[in-house]
Design a protein around this motif. Structure first.
Motif, PDB file in Angstrom:
ATOM      1  N   ILE A  59      52.830  34.152  50.677  1.00  0.00           N
ATOM      2  CA  ILE A  59      51.382  33.995  50.526  1.00  0.00           C
ATOM      3  C   ILE A  59      51.060  33.889  49.044  1.00  0.00           C
ATOM      4  CG2 ILE A  59      49.122  34.996  51.027  1.00  0.00           C
ATOM      5  CD1 ILE A  59      50.453  36.606  53.267  1.00  0.00           C
ATOM      6  N   PRO A  60      50.821  32.688  48.527  1.00  0.00           N
ATOM      7  CA  PRO A  60      50.533  32.513  47.097  1.00  0.00           C
ATOM      8  C   PRO A  60      49.351  33.372  46.650  1.00  0.00           C
ATOM      9  CG  PRO A  60      50.910  30.397  48.148  1.00  0.00           C
ATOM     10  CD  PRO A  60      50.820  31.406  49.253  1.00  0.00           C
ATOM     11  N   GLY A  61      49.509  33.981  45.492  1.00  0.00           N
ATOM     12  CA  GLY A  61      48.426  34.777  44.939  1.00  0.00           C
ATOM     13  C   GLY A  61      48.376  36.201  45.425  1.00  0.00           C
ATOM     14  N   SER A  62      49.325  36.595  46.269  1.00  0.00           N
ATOM     15  CA  SER A  62      49.331  37.974  46.776  1.00  0.00           C
ATOM     16  C   SER A  62      50.133  38.873  45.846  1.00  0.00           C
ATOM     17  CB  SER A  62      49.913  38.023  48.179  1.00  0.00           C
ATOM     18  OG  SER A  62      51.277  37.619  48.178  1.00  0.00           O
ATOM     19  N   GLN A  63      49.865  40.164  45.914  1.00  0.00           N
ATOM     20  CA  GLN A  63      50.600  41.127  45.098  1.00  0.00           C
ATOM     21  C   GLN A  63      50.371  42.531  45.646  1.00  0.00           C
ATOM     22  OE1 GLN A  63      48.620  40.309  41.328  1.00  0.00           O
ATOM     23  NE2 GLN A  63      47.487  42.223  41.472  1.00  0.00           N
ATOM     24  N   PRO A  64      51.271  43.477  45.310  1.00  0.00           N
ATOM     25  CA  PRO A  64      51.067  44.850  45.782  1.00  0.00           C
ATOM     26  C   PRO A  64      49.754  45.403  45.241  1.00  0.00           C
ATOM     27  CG  PRO A  64      53.303  44.554  44.954  1.00  0.00           C
ATOM     28  CD  PRO A  64      52.530  43.329  44.550  1.00  0.00           C
TER      29      PRO A  64
ATOM     30  N   ALA B 290      47.526  51.687  47.203  1.00  0.00           N
ATOM     31  CA  ALA B 290      48.985  51.633  47.149  1.00  0.00           C
ATOM     32  C   ALA B 290      49.553  51.697  48.560  1.00  0.00           C
ATOM     33  CB  ALA B 290      49.517  52.790  46.307  1.00  0.00           C
ATOM     34  N   GLY B 291      50.557  50.875  48.822  1.00  0.00           N
ATOM     35  CA  GLY B 291      51.118  50.760  50.164  1.00  0.00           C
ATOM     36  C   GLY B 291      50.620  49.528  50.888  1.00  0.00           C
ATOM     37  N   TYR B 292      49.494  48.996  50.421  1.00  0.00           N
ATOM     38  CA  TYR B 292      48.945  47.751  50.953  1.00  0.00           C
ATOM     39  C   TYR B 292      49.287  46.601  50.003  1.00  0.00           C
ATOM     40  CZ  TYR B 292      45.820  50.549  53.976  1.00  0.00           C
ATOM     41  OH  TYR B 292      45.305  51.414  54.898  1.00  0.00           O
ATOM     42  N   TYR B 293      48.964  45.383  50.466  1.00  0.00           N
ATOM     43  CA  TYR B 293      49.017  44.198  49.604  1.00  0.00           C
ATOM     44  C   TYR B 293      47.628  43.583  49.560  1.00  0.00           C
ATOM     45  CZ  TYR B 293      53.926  43.352  48.384  1.00  0.00           C
ATOM     46  OH  TYR B 293      55.180  43.418  47.817  1.00  0.00           O
ATOM     47  N   GLN B 294      47.316  42.989  48.414  1.00  0.00           N
ATOM     48  CA  GLN B 294      46.096  42.207  48.293  1.00  0.00           C
ATOM     49  C   GLN B 294      46.472  40.738  48.227  1.00  0.00           C
ATOM     50  OE1 GLN B 294      44.901  44.267  44.621  1.00  0.00           O
ATOM     51  NE2 GLN B 294      44.903  42.263  43.579  1.00  0.00           N
ATOM     52  N   TYR B 295      45.556  39.894  48.683  1.00  0.00           N
ATOM     53  CA  TYR B 295      45.851  38.456  48.754  1.00  0.00           C
ATOM     54  C   TYR B 295      44.528  37.693  48.732  1.00  0.00           C
ATOM     55  CZ  TYR B 295      44.282  38.526  53.593  1.00  0.00           C
ATOM     56  OH  TYR B 295      43.508  38.644  54.737  1.00  0.00           O
ATOM     57  N   PRO B 296      44.561  36.386  48.479  1.00  0.00           N
ATOM     58  CA  PRO B 296      43.324  35.598  48.476  1.00  0.00           C
ATOM     59  C   PRO B 296      42.737  35.492  49.885  1.00  0.00           C
ATOM     60  CG  PRO B 296      45.062  34.476  47.242  1.00  0.00           C
ATOM     61  CD  PRO B 296      45.711  35.586  47.995  1.00  0.00           C
ATOM     62  N   CYS B 297      41.517  35.924  50.048  1.00  0.00           N
ATOM     63  CA  CYS B 297      40.876  35.858  51.369  1.00  0.00           C
ATOM     64  C   CYS B 297      40.868  34.429  51.911  1.00  0.00           C
ATOM     65  CB  CYS B 297      39.442  36.365  51.284  1.00  0.00           C
ATOM     66  SG  CYS B 297      39.229  37.984  50.531  1.00  0.00           S
ATOM     67  N   SER B 298      40.705  33.465  51.008  1.00  0.00           N
ATOM     68  CA  SER B 298      40.590  32.060  51.417  1.00  0.00           C
ATOM     69  C   SER B 298      41.894  31.469  51.940  1.00  0.00           C
ATOM     70  CB  SER B 298      40.091  31.218  50.241  1.00  0.00           C
ATOM     71  OG  SER B 298      40.960  31.362  49.124  1.00  0.00           O
ATOM     72  N   SER B 299      42.992  32.221  51.863  1.00  0.00           N
ATOM     73  CA  SER B 299      44.271  31.678  52.332  1.00  0.00           C
ATOM     74  C   SER B 299      44.334  31.574  53.853  1.00  0.00           C
ATOM     75  CB  SER B 299      45.430  32.549  51.848  1.00  0.00           C
ATOM     76  OG  SER B 299      45.365  33.843  52.446  1.00  0.00           O
ATOM     77  N   ASN B 300      43.435  32.315  54.555  1.00  0.00           N
ATOM     78  CA  ASN B 300      43.392  32.255  56.020  1.00  0.00           C
ATOM     79  C   ASN B 300      44.783  32.470  56.632  1.00  0.00           C
ATOM     80  OD1 ASN B 300      40.587  31.758  56.261  1.00  0.00           O
ATOM     81  ND2 ASN B 300      40.936  29.613  55.707  1.00  0.00           N
TER      82      ASN B 300
ATOM     83  N   LEU C  18      40.064  44.381  54.893  1.00  0.00           N
ATOM     84  CA  LEU C  18      38.773  44.480  54.229  1.00  0.00           C
ATOM     85  C   LEU C  18      38.773  43.610  52.974  1.00  0.00           C
ATOM     86  CD1 LEU C  18      39.300  46.469  51.536  1.00  0.00           C
ATOM     87  CD2 LEU C  18      39.338  48.211  53.302  1.00  0.00           C
ATOM     88  N   LYS C  19      37.586  43.280  52.502  1.00  0.00           N
ATOM     89  CA  LYS C  19      37.448  42.543  51.254  1.00  0.00           C
ATOM     90  C   LYS C  19      37.107  43.538  50.149  1.00  0.00           C
ATOM     91  CE  LYS C  19      34.983  38.724  49.030  1.00  0.00           C
ATOM     92  NZ  LYS C  19      33.955  37.661  49.179  1.00  0.00           N
ATOM     93  N   LEU C  20      37.831  43.434  49.044  1.00  0.00           N
ATOM     94  CA  LEU C  20      37.581  44.362  47.949  1.00  0.00           C
ATOM     95  C   LEU C  20      36.176  44.152  47.384  1.00  0.00           C
ATOM     96  CD1 LEU C  20      40.932  44.422  45.952  1.00  0.00           C
ATOM     97  CD2 LEU C  20      39.974  46.217  47.398  1.00  0.00           C
ATOM     98  N   PRO C  21      35.441  45.233  47.171  1.00  0.00           N
ATOM     99  CA  PRO C  21      34.095  45.086  46.612  1.00  0.00           C
ATOM    100  C   PRO C  21      34.155  44.537  45.188  1.00  0.00           C
ATOM    101  CG  PRO C  21      34.760  47.393  46.652  1.00  0.00           C
ATOM    102  CD  PRO C  21      35.814  46.634  47.413  1.00  0.00           C
ATOM    103  N   ASN C  22      33.119  43.873  44.835  1.00  0.00           N
ATOM    104  CA  ASN C  22      32.983  43.336  43.471  1.00  0.00           C
ATOM    105  C   ASN C  22      34.040  42.278  43.134  1.00  0.00           C
ATOM    106  OD1 ASN C  22      30.849  45.222  43.053  1.00  0.00           O
ATOM    107  ND2 ASN C  22      32.371  46.789  42.521  1.00  0.00           N
ATOM    108  N   THR C  23      34.550  41.601  44.162  1.00  0.00           N
ATOM    109  CA  THR C  23      35.483  40.497  43.940  1.00  0.00           C
ATOM    110  C   THR C  23      35.007  39.284  44.724  1.00  0.00           C
ATOM    111  OG1 THR C  23      36.942  40.985  45.816  1.00  0.00           O
ATOM    112  CG2 THR C  23      37.400  42.128  43.736  1.00  0.00           C
ATOM    113  N   GLN C  24      35.440  38.103  44.288  1.00  0.00           N
ATOM    114  CA  GLN C  24      35.041  36.876  44.964  1.00  0.00           C
ATOM    115  C   GLN C  24      35.961  36.511  46.120  1.00  0.00           C
ATOM    116  OE1 GLN C  24      32.231  35.021  44.357  1.00  0.00           O
ATOM    117  NE2 GLN C  24      31.688  36.720  42.980  1.00  0.00           N
ATOM    118  N   ASP C  25      37.277  36.757  45.951  1.00  0.00           N
ATOM    119  CA  ASP C  25      38.227  36.242  46.940  1.00  0.00           C
ATOM    120  C   ASP C  25      39.463  37.127  47.041  1.00  0.00           C
ATOM    121  OD1 ASP C  25      39.080  34.302  48.836  1.00  0.00           O
ATOM    122  OD2 ASP C  25      40.391  33.405  47.330  1.00  0.00           O
ATOM    123  N   THR C  26      39.286  38.434  46.978  1.00  0.00           N
ATOM    124  CA  THR C  26      40.430  39.345  47.066  1.00  0.00           C
ATOM    125  C   THR C  26      40.284  40.253  48.273  1.00  0.00           C
ATOM    126  OG1 THR C  26      40.660  39.355  44.654  1.00  0.00           O
ATOM    127  CG2 THR C  26      41.796  41.093  45.881  1.00  0.00           C
ATOM    128  N   CYS C  27      41.282  40.181  49.165  1.00  0.00           N
ATOM    129  CA  CYS C  27      41.264  40.975  50.386  1.00  0.00           C
ATOM    130  C   CYS C  27      42.471  41.898  50.450  1.00  0.00           C
ATOM    131  CB  CYS C  27      41.256  40.062  51.613  1.00  0.00           C
ATOM    132  SG  CYS C  27      39.646  39.301  51.932  1.00  0.00           S
TER     133      CYS C  27
END
Length: 483
Positions: free
Chosen positions: A324-329, A335-345, A369-378
């Motif tokens: 998943i491009p743009g994802s990271q721990p 911690a224990g989750y990963y975040q990724y671009p919401c728009s990646s569907n 969930l979508k991270l608050p105060n972000t445009q495209d980070t879930c």
């Protein structure tokens, strides 16, 4: 216990110890409701605390498994209530004589039945605001004078074991073991839930008691030896009320209006009954598969209605997000989750050994969930497991189960999935909550006389993590019970 706890309002079904051919097949539907969760808080700290709690509870639920060695034909349909935007699904049962209606979690990841009792002091526990059960209101309650304690990722519940009559849907079980808990960790339960009913096999029971569902199926009371779940989705409907129609739980039959095609069954591996456990054969991000362990035991997956998240080994989590491009721990409280671009569907497909096809987690459910105060980070609804060699490494919770019609079959031991019908998909819409009540039972069975052991078990971190996190925070052992 689990990210989004399944709150299930259930009804006890009466089953006759001597099956009576004259009784007609009955069906009962129990609606589920959904409760608001901190997952959707506008406060970043509250949202992060919810996610952290969900993940930690999930792992705790499965870390220390302690498996134990292992008419009349009726059906019942229990409507569920979806609370907190898929955080929990609840149902109603009747406890005692006369029956007191109580909402409980239905958790296929555990096997004990317990409720918070009036001995639970709100000032010292998590019982504040909960509907508590008073055994003095029941003419049939018997105190076994055996201490009970069970642990989940989100906390512990302890009290004393006893016996009483339980009504679930169309069935009634006399002398069913039940734990009356006078201590419940804060956040483990959230009103209107009063306790948890485990729907796993007896081997998982901390008290050694036969679960109510097994007493019913072993008495030959069900038209078919199986249970089913259909769960609604309100994940992205945070503007709605905290409770919505949640789907249904059936005993003894499959509801053909809720699925299309055939039910694709995968067997529980021989000797592994306890959890509803299947062996993964493949996991794919969109069309790209990830490598699985060469050891089949490391690919065992618990199917857990009491868990919100999907729990997976660190190596699998890393492989999934490498695709998943743009994802990271995620860090900090996530911690224990990963975040990724919401728009990646992103979608994720799971296949199980012995089944003929794979089943896909939708992009909507892949997103926790979508991270608050972000445009495209879930934040993804996957959490890293680190449970040790004796615990299952995968726990498949509501993140997956909302996408299928699921069937838990006693004989032969297996779990089946089917595609949701258009009618089922249409039920994930705002509407009036089911008008449910404890109905007179149509069949009764007496539970076998069993010696109750001192229940001191910490279930592997399961759906209770997320399930109870959501069940506790949301509510979430799952959920029953496990992740």
């Amino acid at each position: 216990m689990f990210t989004s706890c399944l709150l299930l309002s259930v009804y006890l079904l009466q089953a006759s110890a001597s099956p009576t051919p004259s009784l007609q097949r009955r069906e009962l539907h129990v609606p589920l409701s959904h409760i608001h969760s901190s997952r959707y808080s506008d406060d970043p700290a509250s949202q992060a605390a919810w996610a952290r709690s969900a993940g930690e509870r999930l792992v705790s639920k499965y870390r220390t498994p302690s498996p134990r060695a292992l008419s009349k034909r009726l059906t019942s349909n229990i409507s569920l209530v979806n609370a907190n935007h898929d955080g929990s699904y609840s149902g109603l049962l009747g406890l005692g004589t006369p029956p007191t209606p109580l909402n409980v979690l239905l958790d296929t990841g555990s096997a004990d039945f317990w409720v918070a009792s009036t001995g639970c002091a709100a000032a010292q526990s998590g019982c504040g605001g909960l509907p508590l059960w008073d055994p003095r209101t029941s003419e049939t309650y018997e105190n076994a004078s055996v201490r009970f304690e069970v642990g989940y990722g989100s906390g512990r519940a302890s009290g004393v074991l006893g016996w009483d009559t339980v009504q679930l849907g169309a069935f009634e079980v006399v002398h069913q073991p039940v734990a009356l808990c006078d201590h419940v960790s804060p956040g483990l339960l959230t009103s209107p839930v009063s306790g948890l009913m485990g729907l796993g096999f007896q081997q998982l029971s901390a008290s050694g008691a036969t679960p109510l569902w097994e007493n019913l199926v072993q008495a030959g009371l069900w038209s078919a030896p199986l249970m089913t779940f259909f769960l609604t989705r309100f994940l992205n409907s945070s503007a709605l009320g905290t409770q919505q129609p949640g789907g249904s739980f059936t005993m003894g039959y499959v509801d053909t209006s809720l699925y299309t095609g055939t039910i694709d069954y995968a067997p529980i591996p021989a000797g592994r009954a306890g959890y509803w456990l299947l062996e993964l054969s493949s996991v794919a991000v969109r069309s790209s598969s990830i490598p699985l362990s060469a050891s089949s035991s490391q690919n065992a997956a618990v199917i857990d209605t009491g868990t919100t998240l999907l729990l997976a080994p660190s190596s699998a989590i890393q492989a999934i997000f490498s695709l998943i491009p743009g994802s990271q721990p995620a860090t900090g409280d996530y911690a224990g989750y990963y975040q990724y671009p919401c728009s990646s569907n992103t979608t994720l497909t799971l296949s199980f050994s012995g089944a003929s096809r794979g089943w896909t987690i939708s992009a909507a459910d892949f997103q926790l969930l979508k991270l608050p105060n972000t445009q495209d980070t879930c934040i993804a609804a996957l959490y890293e497991s680190n449970l040790g060699n004796n615990a299952p490494q995968w726990v498949v919770g509501d993140t997956f189960l909302k996408n299928v019609y699921s069937v838990f079959r006693y004989d032969p031991p297996s779990v089946g999935f089917a595609s949701l019908s258009s009618e089922a998909r249409g039920l994930s819409a705002p509407g009036p909550l089911p008008n449910v009540s404890v109905l007179p039972p149509e069949a009764t069975v007496t539970a076998p006389a069993e010696k109750l052991s001192r229940a001191t078990r910490t279930p592997p971190s399961k759906g209770w993590d997320l399930g109870i996190v959501l069940a506790c925070l949301i509510l979430g052992h799952l959920t029953i019970a496990l992740l």
